[in-house]
Scaffold this motif. Sequence first.
Motif, PDB file in Angstrom:
ATOM      1  N   ARG A 110       0.858  -1.360  -0.024  1.00  0.00           N
ATOM      2  CA  ARG A 110      -0.065  -0.065   0.010  1.00  0.00           C
ATOM      3  C   ARG A 110       0.895   1.371   0.002  1.00  0.00           C
ATOM      4  N   ARG A 111       1.926   1.244   0.888  1.00  0.00           N
ATOM      5  CA  ARG A 111       2.706   2.353   0.730  1.00  0.00           C
ATOM      6  C   ARG A 111       3.612   2.731  -0.677  1.00  0.00           C
ATOM      7  N   ILE A 112       3.798   1.602  -1.169  1.00  0.00           N
ATOM      8  CA  ILE A 112       4.626   1.545  -2.379  1.00  0.00           C
ATOM      9  C   ILE A 112       3.518   2.227  -3.476  1.00  0.00           C
ATOM     10  N   ALA A 113       2.408   1.906  -3.571  1.00  0.00           N
ATOM     11  CA  ALA A 113       1.188   2.257  -4.310  1.00  0.00           C
ATOM     12  C   ALA A 113       0.962   3.669  -4.207  1.00  0.00           C
ATOM     13  N   THR A 114       1.071   3.936  -2.781  1.00  0.00           N
ATOM     14  CA  THR A 114       0.876   5.671  -2.571  1.00  0.00           C
ATOM     15  C   THR A 114       2.237   6.356  -3.208  1.00  0.00           C
ATOM     16  N   LEU A 115       3.316   5.912  -3.047  1.00  0.00           N
ATOM     17  CA  LEU A 115       4.270   6.605  -3.603  1.00  0.00           C
ATOM     18  C   LEU A 115       4.310   6.775  -5.163  1.00  0.00           C
ATOM     19  N   ILE A 116       4.086   5.794  -5.636  1.00  0.00           N
ATOM     20  CA  ILE A 116       3.607   5.638  -7.041  1.00  0.00           C
ATOM     21  C   ILE A 116       2.700   6.720  -7.763  1.00  0.00           C
ATOM     22  N   LEU A 117       1.608   6.502  -6.715  1.00  0.00           N
ATOM     23  CA  LEU A 117       0.397   7.398  -7.203  1.00  0.00           C
ATOM     24  C   LEU A 117       1.059   9.076  -7.013  1.00  0.00           C
ATOM     25  N   LEU A 118       1.977   9.525  -5.817  1.00  0.00           N
ATOM     26  CA  LEU A 118       2.101  10.696  -5.581  1.00  0.00           C
ATOM     27  C   LEU A 118       3.372  11.066  -6.479  1.00  0.00           C
ATOM     28  N   GLY A 119       4.008  10.124  -7.310  1.00  0.00           N
ATOM     29  CA  GLY A 119       4.997  10.492  -8.072  1.00  0.00           C
ATOM     30  C   GLY A 119       5.144  11.619  -9.088  1.00  0.00           C
ATOM     31  N   PRO A 120       3.929  11.925  -9.935  1.00  0.00           N
ATOM     32  CA  PRO A 120       3.799  13.227 -10.570  1.00  0.00           C
ATOM     33  C   PRO A 120       3.921  14.308  -9.644  1.00  0.00           C
ATOM     34  N   ALA A 121       3.142  14.409  -8.481  1.00  0.00           N
ATOM     35  CA  ALA A 121       3.349  15.678  -7.787  1.00  0.00           C
ATOM     36  C   ALA A 121       4.539  15.921  -7.411  1.00  0.00           C
ATOM     37  N   LEU A 122       5.260  14.747  -6.732  1.00  0.00           N
ATOM     38  CA  LEU A 122       6.352  14.980  -6.202  1.00  0.00           C
ATOM     39  C   LEU A 122       7.297  15.494  -7.144  1.00  0.00           C
ATOM     40  N   ASN A 123       7.416  15.065  -8.408  1.00  0.00           N
ATOM     41  CA  ASN A 123       8.312  15.254  -9.606  1.00  0.00           C
ATOM     42  C   ASN A 123       8.255  16.819  -9.852  1.00  0.00           C
ATOM     43  N   GLU A 124       6.839  17.219  -9.868  1.00  0.00           N
ATOM     44  CA  GLU A 124       6.578  18.651 -10.044  1.00  0.00           C
ATOM     45  C   GLU A 124       7.137  19.496  -8.949  1.00  0.00           C
TER      46      GLU A 124
END
Length: 119
Positions: free
Chosen positions: A92-106
């Motif tokens: 679940r934490r990995i899935a959240t990190l993946i979903l947050l990826g675009p926002a984190l990159n921006e």
Amino acid sequence: ERQYSKEEREAIVKAATTVDVSASMALDLLGKSTLDVYLNDSLYWKNIPKNVWNYYLGGHQVLKKWLSYRDFEVIGRPLSIDEAREATGIARRIATLILLGPALNENYRTVKKSAYHWP
């Protein structure tokens, strides 16, 4: 490996809204298919999105590596209930990190533009 069920797709859509990601982007980020990861003939983790299972950190496939260190031959005992739950939590934490990826990159790109350049 298999396709998502209707309920699983709906859960992804719901999770995507919590991190401000569109449903189609969430499916692109998590992968178009999912996996049921079997520990043995009767115990398995259902619906581990393909990109969650294939998530690498420090050169290691995180979930696969974590489970390999808890193999019966390694620890000399079956996996405990708490350890099985921990594997679910990691997924679940990995899935959240993946979903947050675009926002984190921006966010990174924004911060990088305003960083002080030392002479």
